[in-house]
Structures are given as structure tokens and as C-alpha cells.
Design a protein around this motif. Structure first.
Motif, PDB file in Angstrom:
ATOM      1  N   THR A  40       0.829  -1.201   0.000  1.00 38.93           N
ATOM      2  CA  THR A  40       0.000   0.000   0.000  1.00 38.93           C
ATOM      3  C   THR A  40       0.867   1.255   0.000  1.00 38.93           C
ATOM      4  N   TRP A  42       0.183   3.625   2.106  1.00 38.49           N
ATOM      5  CA  TRP A  42      -0.162   4.216   3.388  1.00 38.49           C
ATOM      6  C   TRP A  42       0.701   3.653   4.510  1.00 38.49           C
ATOM      7  N   ALA A  44       1.468   2.233   8.212  1.00 38.19           N
ATOM      8  CA  ALA A  44       0.730   1.168   8.899  1.00 38.19           C
ATOM      9  C   ALA A  44      -0.387   1.692   9.795  1.00 38.19           C
ATOM     10  N   THR A  46      -2.247   4.439   9.305  1.00 34.95           N
ATOM     11  CA  THR A  46      -3.131   5.385   8.630  1.00 34.95           C
ATOM     12  C   THR A  46      -4.580   4.939   8.755  1.00 34.95           C
ATOM     13  N   GLN A  50      -5.448   2.635   5.183  1.00 31.57           N
ATOM     14  CA  GLN A  50      -4.788   1.358   5.460  1.00 31.57           C
ATOM     15  C   GLN A  50      -5.793   0.373   6.057  1.00 31.57           C
ATOM     16  N   GLU A  51      -6.693   0.897   6.857  1.00 31.50           N
ATOM     17  CA  GLU A  51      -7.748   0.059   7.428  1.00 31.50           C
ATOM     18  C   GLU A  51      -8.585  -0.578   6.323  1.00 31.50           C
ATOM     19  N   ALA A  53      -7.569  -1.401   3.288  1.00 33.49           N
ATOM     20  CA  ALA A  53      -6.803  -2.504   2.698  1.00 33.49           C
ATOM     21  C   ALA A  53      -6.867  -3.744   3.586  1.00 33.49           C
ATOM     22  N   ASP A  54      -6.735  -3.532   4.894  1.00 30.26           N
ATOM     23  CA  ASP A  54      -6.818  -4.652   5.833  1.00 30.26           C
ATOM     24  C   ASP A  54      -8.197  -5.305   5.793  1.00 30.26           C
ATOM     25  N   ILE A  72      -0.649  -8.081   3.753  1.00 22.78           N
ATOM     26  CA  ILE A  72      -0.571  -6.644   3.534  1.00 22.78           C
ATOM     27  C   ILE A  72       0.797  -6.114   3.958  1.00 22.78           C
ATOM     28  N   PRO A  74       2.391  -2.408   4.491  1.00 18.27           N
ATOM     29  CA  PRO A  74       2.241  -0.948   4.468  1.00 18.27           C
ATOM     30  C   PRO A  74       3.416  -0.277   3.779  1.00 18.27           C
ATOM     31  N   SER A  98      -3.696   2.156  -3.495  1.00 19.28           N
ATOM     32  CA  SER A  98      -3.121   3.494  -3.559  1.00 19.28           C
ATOM     33  C   SER A  98      -4.175   4.465  -4.079  1.00 19.28           C
TER      34      SER A  98
END
Length: 359
Positions: A40, A42, A44, A46, A50-51, A53-54, A72, A74, A98
């Protein structure tokens, strides 16, 4: 990507149902286990981005019964924040999360798929992407870089940025050093500003040390955790990013190697993630804005002459891009034609309703 063949389990549980703000999908039991790496842009910690993506990775793992497992990474843990495009294009990583305008140096047409100044808001942008031909054009462009993009979130209307000093006239833009991406950066540059492209994790230090005078990031829900308010007290309302598209982008060969079941599941989860991110920003922005004001932040709107100059210059930027890049021209014509068709309804619908609500 690593695939291990198991005995075929040809059972699909449930049905896919779409509701307001939520998507329910079946568990897909595939013939193979798929291990993927996602980098990503972002840091870790963010929030929301980032949340998101998780959430995407965890939801896919759960709904596929563990058959789709995405690890993932970061920003900076596998590749730099702005190195994800090249890494996925080259097949070094499978997926990235992104923002589309970061790749304007590759092709300025990517700016259109990110959203544009004075342009469509998130509901209009998602409508163009899904039902107005935007996704198809975006994917055609991305395929030239061995990429396959999906919608990976939308920030909604972003704020215009954090400034150490107030903007009182157009003279204050000339010589300004402001972190800003996309077409908004081209507008500022034409008006005498410099616009260094910095990933999120580097902005605070640059602002603190005076490397930049101002910065935009996203909106209160995200900005409150950055600390920008400790340095720059003037927080301006938005003009440059009314509906910024986040993206989940696969290496094209990896995407093509997935089963139809897997592709459909990933598509449904990305659509859910896209809606979820906008809802999270909407839910959290109001509370975060109030907290920022309590901390002494002054919310301001740019003077009329500045906004008029931005709008005029933006039109010049568009004409220049159309003349110099046929990919941009194709994207812009599709975007703008759809936008023209939406304006009357948005004026009668959203705009008038907000005025009525204020009574």
C-alpha cells in the motif's frame, strides 16, 4: 502468488445480496489456495485508508474460507509508498492499494480516473465508473502497464488544505510551496506555486521544517491524526478533490490466472470496500472537524477571486492535456460528457435539497 491444488469443492454457499451501505456475499470454495502480496501507499497506522486494505484482505479470507489469503505490506515495508505501481506492473508484487493520481507521471490520463477539481462528487464519480464507461476506459489504460484496477474506496469531498498563513488574495499563491497531487497541482503550478509530491508519511516533517508552506491531505477524519494542526492553523474548504478514487490494482497476469469464482468474489468485496470507505469518512468527519476547531483550527474558504482564478486556470490545464495526450482526451471526453448529463439532476436533487434542509 502461490497456488496449491486441492480436491475440487464445488459448493457455493448463500447468495449475493446488495443493500444500502452493505454487501453480503457467499462463501466461495475454490479448487486452489491463493496467496497474494499487497503493498500500500499508506503508513501502517493510517486510519481508513490502510484500514480499508486490511478490511479487503480479511473479508476475502473469511468469505473464501481461507482460500484467498492476502498479506498486507504498508508503505516502506516492502517497497516505497510511491513505488507500488512499478512493483506490481513488473510482477514483483501481486496487488497494490493506492490513489490513482499518483501515477500522472506515467500518464496524465490517470488523473481523470482519480477525480478532478470542480468536478463530480463521489455519487456521480461512482456512477460514471460503474455505469458510464469509466471503469472500462481505466482498465484499458491500465492494461498497457500490465495492471487490472478495481474501485478501492472514495474519500468523498476533501478539504483544500492546511496553511501556515491565510490566503487573502491570488498574490499569496505565487511562490507558495504546497504538497498537492493531480490536476490541482497543475493549477497551482501555473499560478506560480511549487507542488512537491510527498507520500503521506513524509508530509508532517516537511511542513514542520518549512520545506513546504502548506499541504492538503484528505479530510478531518484522517487529518486529525496527522498533527498538521500543530503547525498550520488555517484549514481551507475544498475545490481540488471532490471525489478521490482509491484503487485496488492487480498485476494483470495474476488477475487473469484467478478463477471466475475468485474474480467475482474479489469484485464484490471491492465494491463493498468502496462504499464502506465513503461511509466511514462521512461518519467520522463531523466529529473530527469539531475536535480540530476545539484545538484552535480556523476553517476558512478561499477568497472569490482565488477560486475564480483556480477555475479559469483549471480549464486551461484541461485544454493543454487534451492537446498533448490522446489518452487524457479520451478519458476527459467520457468523464465530462457524463458530468454534463448529471449536473441538472444534481442541481435539482442534491444541491436544492441541501438548501431546503437549511431552512
Amino acid at each position: 502468488m502461490e497456488n496449491t491444488t486441492n480436491k475440487r469443492r464445488d459448493f457455493i454457499k448463500g447468495a449475493a445480496l446488495a443493500g444500502a451501505g452493505a454487501v453480503f456475499v457467499p462463501t466461495i470454495l475454490s479448487a486452489k489456495k491463493t496467496r497474494l502480496k499487497m503493498a500500500t501507499s499508506w503508513a501502517a497506522n493510517t486510519p481508513i485508508l490502510q484500514e480499508g486494505a486490511d478490511y479487503f484482505a480479511q473479508t476475502l479470507k473469511t468469505l473464501s474460507n481461507g482460500d484467498i489469503d492476502i498479506k498486507i505490506y504498508p508503505a516502506g515495508t516492502l517497497v516505497p509508498a510511491l513505488g507500488v505501481f512499478d512493483a506490481v506492473s513488473a510482477g514483483q508484487i501481486d496487488i497494490y492499494h493506492s490513489a490513482t493520481y499518483y501515477w500522472s507521471g506515467k500518464n496524465s490520463a490517470f488523473n481523470v480516473y482519480a477525480g478532478v477539481p470542480f468536478g463530480m462528487i463521489d455519487t456521480e464519480m461512482n456512477a460514471w465508473m460503474r455505469f458510464g464507461g469509466g471503469l472500462e476506459l481505466w482498465r484499458k489504460l491500465a492494461a498497457r502497464y500490465n495492471l487490472y484496477p478495481l474501485l478501492g474506496g472514495n474519500t468523498g469531498i476533501q478539504m483544500g488544505g492546511w496553511f501556515r498563513k491565510p490566503i487573502n488574495s491570488l498574490k499569496d499563491i505565487d511562490g507558495l510551496k504546497m504538497r498537492m497531487p493531480g490536476l490541482g497541482a497543475k493549477v497551482l503550478t501555473k499560478l506560480g506555486a511549487s507542488t512537491p509530491m510527498l507520500p503521506g508519511g513524509e508530509i508532517f516533517l516537511a511542513l514542520e521544517r518549512g520545506v513546504i508552506d502548506a499541504t492538503e491531505w484528505v479530510s478531518p477524519a484522517l487529518d486529525i491524526s496527522t498533527g498538521f494542526q500543530k503547525i498550520a492553523k488555517y484549514y481551507y474548504t475544498g475545490w481540488h478533490e471532490p471525489a478521490s478514487t482509491a484503487e485496488i490494482v492487480f498485476n494483470k497476469k495474476i488477475w487473469d490466472s484467478l478463477s471466475k469464482e475468485q474474480q467475482m468474489l474479489i469484485q464484490v468485496v471491492s465494491d463493498d470496500m468502496n462504499t464502506r470507505m465513503t461511509a466511514m469518512f462521512q461518519a467520522q468527519n463531523a466529529t473530527a472537524l469539531n475536535k480540530l476547531i476545539e484545538q484552535g483550527v480556523e476553517v476558512k474558504t478561499l477568497p472569490q477571486d482565488v477560486l475564480e482564478a483556480f477555475n479559469k486556470t483549471f480549464k486551461e490545464v484541461i485544454e493543454e492535456e487534451i492537446a498533448s495526450n490522446k489518452d487524457f482526451k479520451e478519458a476527459w471526453e467520457s468523464y465530462n460528457n457524463f458530468f454534463k448529463g448529471q449536473k441538472e439532476w444534481s442541481k435539482v436533487g442534491i444541491e436544492q435539497y441541501l438548501q431546503n434542509r437549511n431552512y
